[in-house]
Design a protein around this motif. Structure first.
Motif, PDB file in Angstrom:
ATOM      1  N   GLU A 264      -3.642   3.210   0.385  1.00  0.00           N
ATOM      2  CA  GLU A 264      -4.474   2.500  -0.581  1.00  0.00           C
ATOM      3  C   GLU A 264      -3.712   1.303  -1.127  1.00  0.00           C
TER       4      GLU A 264
ATOM      5  N   GLN B 252       0.840  -1.189   0.000  1.00  0.00           N
ATOM      6  CA  GLN B 252       0.000   0.000   0.000  1.00  0.00           C
ATOM      7  C   GLN B 252       0.880   1.245   0.000  1.00  0.00           C
TER       8      GLN B 252
ATOM      9  N   ARG C  51       0.426   5.975  -0.255  1.00  0.00           N
ATOM     10  CA  ARG C  51      -0.474   7.124  -0.208  1.00  0.00           C
ATOM     11  C   ARG C  51      -0.367   7.919  -1.516  1.00  0.00           C
TER      12      ARG C  51
END
Length: 323
Positions: free
Chosen positions: A186, A166, A168
């Protein structure tokens, strides 16, 4: 009289010698026939927690002394161990591991300035299932209360991993005080930042060492250090092809995936550091212009754990009742 007495003694000795020899051989046969007590297998459960450290394209091994502390994360897991031989045990485990890295952990004026300029970051949570073989250096004791105070061991095995890197998105807004507003993490695989869609399932080779300290008849406390070499180079969503991939696309005027190149962002998305002074130096040509550091091969990570270990008691073997 003396001759008669001596003759009686001689006859007595000759008569008893075969009997004594017979019983001696019976004793020897009985001794040889008695089987050696086999090692009684036993089991233990344990729970552990500790640190995890990533080594890969964002934090190569050579940068460990510079940013290793900042990239330190955590892990926790449970283990079941079957001690089925005096020196050999088998362990199955499940471990939840978080690893992370960020180019903004580097000093923009230091020797790893090109990595700082790249401005990539990631966080990955991994679920790891492992099966390992353990060699007990000093051996196990069959009787649990008599087990050693200190028991060192080494191990090697095979792991299956599910991982999900993940990151940002870039900062696009400021609050009322002019401070950057951070975006949430995300899932990053779907953006295909190197033009490929990799699998989130892979394997790893774990190996390491540990030591157990006996607390009482049933409990130990242990320390474990484990190193993993994964079969994937995408635990961080970055491979050693990223720089060449970006340069090739730019040279051929081809579009880039949305977050393959992040060196022009004014704020670091993860740390919220202000990168504008560095970007000004780049514009003035006051940076090295060298490519960022990369780590050849697959990603790696290592863990430490403090474990609480519970030894299960064996069933008591009772002799059969007479019929």
């Amino acid at each position: 009289m003396i001759r008669l007495f001596s003759l009686c003694i001689l006859i007595t000795l000759l008569a008893t010698a075969p009997t004594q020899a017979q019983f001696w051989f019976l004793g020897q046969n009985a001794k040889n026939a008695s089987p050696k007590n086999p090692f009684k297998a036993h089991s233990s459960f344990s729970f552990g927690a500790g640190s995890s450290t990533y080594l890969g394209d964002i934090s190569p091994a050579m940068t460990l002394m510079d940013v290793g502390g900042k990239a330190l994360r955590w892990n926790a897991g449970v283990q079941y161990t079957r001690h089925f031989k005096k020196h050999v045990s088998i362990q199955g485990s499940f471990t939840y591991i978080r690893i992370a890295g960020d180019d903004n952990y580097f000093d923009p004026a230091g020797r790893f300035e090109p990595s700082y300029g790249r401005n990539l970051h990631f966080r990955t949570d991994m679920q790891e299932l492992s099966l390992i073989g353990i060699y007990e250096i000093l051996g196990n004791e069959e009787n649990l209360p008599k087990r050693r105070t200190l028991s060192p061991y080494v191990y090697v095995g095979l792991s299956g991993l599910y991982f999900n890197p993940q990151a940002r998105k870039p900062v696009t807004d400021l609050d009322a005080n002019g401070n950057p507003i951070q975006k949430p993490f995300e899932d990053w695989q779907t953006y295909k930042n190197e033009g490929v869609e990799y699998s989130k399932i892979t394997g790893a080779i774990p190996f390491g060492f540990g030591i157990r300290y006996k607390l009482n008849h049933s409990f130990d406390i242990g320390f474990d250090f484990g190193y993993r070499i994964s079969f994937s180079d995408y635990l961080d969503d970055v491979t050693d092809n990223r720089y060449d991939f970006v340069q090739s696309r730019l040279a051929n005027f081809q579009p880039l995936p949305p977050f393959a190149l992040r060196n022009s962002e004014q704020y670091a998305a993860n740390t919220l550091a202000d990168r504008r002074p560095y970007l000004l130096q780049v514009a003035q040509g006051n940076t090295s212009g060298n490519p960022p550091l990369i780590a050849k091969g697959s990603d790696q990570y290592f863990t430490t754990q403090i474990r609480l270990i519970y030894h299960l008691k064996n069933k008591i073997d009772c002799p059969p009742l007479p019929r």
